[in-house]
Design a protein around this motif. Sequence first.
Motif, PDB file in Angstrom:
ATOM      1  N   TYR A  76       0.806  -1.235   0.000  1.00 47.97           N
ATOM      2  CA  TYR A  76       0.000   0.000   0.000  1.00 47.97           C
ATOM      3  C   TYR A  76       0.834   1.277   0.000  1.00 47.97           C
ATOM      4  N   GLN A  77       2.183   1.144   0.087  1.00 51.57           N
ATOM      5  CA  GLN A  77       3.008   2.349   0.241  1.00 51.57           C
ATOM      6  C   GLN A  77       3.477   2.958  -1.073  1.00 51.57           C
ATOM      7  N   VAL A  78       3.532   2.164  -2.170  1.00 49.56           N
ATOM      8  CA  VAL A  78       4.210   2.647  -3.380  1.00 49.56           C
ATOM      9  C   VAL A  78       3.312   3.591  -4.187  1.00 49.56           C
ATOM     10  N   THR A  79       2.125   3.128  -4.556  1.00 51.82           N
ATOM     11  CA  THR A  79       1.200   4.016  -5.269  1.00 51.82           C
ATOM     12  C   THR A  79      -0.201   3.849  -4.702  1.00 51.82           C
ATOM     13  N   ARG A  80      -1.020   4.854  -4.913  1.00 53.86           N
ATOM     14  CA  ARG A  80      -2.416   4.815  -4.482  1.00 53.86           C
ATOM     15  C   ARG A  80      -3.137   3.647  -5.150  1.00 53.86           C
ATOM     16  N   GLU A  81      -2.808   3.444  -6.449  1.00 50.88           N
ATOM     17  CA  GLU A  81      -3.464   2.354  -7.198  1.00 50.88           C
ATOM     18  C   GLU A  81      -3.150   1.005  -6.558  1.00 50.88           C
ATOM     19  N   ASP A  82      -1.877   0.814  -6.187  1.00 54.90           N
ATOM     20  CA  ASP A  82      -1.475  -0.434  -5.505  1.00 54.90           C
ATOM     21  C   ASP A  82      -2.325  -0.644  -4.263  1.00 54.90           C
ATOM     22  N   ALA A  83      -2.440   0.437  -3.488  1.00 53.51           N
ATOM     23  CA  ALA A  83      -3.156   0.346  -2.208  1.00 53.51           C
ATOM     24  C   ALA A  83      -4.616  -0.039  -2.430  1.00 53.51           C
TER      25      ALA A  83
END
Length: 273
Positions: A98-105
């Motif tokens: 969840y830390q790298v990009t909003r989309e990932d999160a």
Amino acid sequence: MSPTPQPNVSAVTTRDFVAMKQAKKKIVAVTAYDALLGRLVDEAGVDCVLVGDSLNQVLCGEPSTLSATLEQMIYHARAVRRGVQRALLVVDMPFLSYQVTREDALRSCGRVMKETGAQAVKLEGGTAIAETVHALVEIGIPVMGHVGLTPQSVHALGGYRVQGRDEEAARRMASDVAALERAGCFSVVLELVPATVAAAISAECAIPTIGIGAGVGCDGQVLVLHDLLGLNDGFSPKFLKRYAAMADDVRGAVGRFADEVRRGVFPDADHSF
Ligand code: KIV
């Protein structure tokens, strides 16, 4: 036609958490990593079962939570879901999900909600992840925050040590909790925080604080189940109280079984066909 099977849905909701704080009712949370212990702690009447990424250490023997994966969390959360009927089920999001990009999160947390039947996710961090929390809450994913000692940042923090000891650090922690509350978290874990600091933060915020090593002034308490059962007897931090000595029970029972097998005493007539 047989009815479509319904997924388990816990009786306790995220709204109940806030109501419990308002009613000054302490919230009780424990971890579980499988269906059997999930069922037992649920039957014991806890309010919240957390599928913690601590499973990476407790079950897998890894030195930290850092290598826990999303697949691992989903696998264990699905199992716990089958055992839990009443308590709110919360799943830890693992490092880098969840830390790298909003989309990932959004994608990772969405997968956890869709594939496990959990009612909420838990994310570590304060102001730095507030916008992500807001985005998750906006699409209907309840978020529990986690500040103080955040185990996924153990190397940045220089070890598993108490956080917020000086005034500046305590102020930063309070502002992290305020940012999480504004972003829409329904509760927040305070880990390894001086009791006075945790009590002050708990009094200031409207969402419930769930303490671990954070004193009695929190709105609730959480412990790792294997620690409170005394199964993990090599782990003895100051904050931990053991309510059973199950490591001794396991060694004793298995030792007796081994002895009886070796002496040809087990199985006896009562246990044979
Ligand atoms: O991973 C975990 O078990 C946790 C609790 C200790 C709060 O985060």
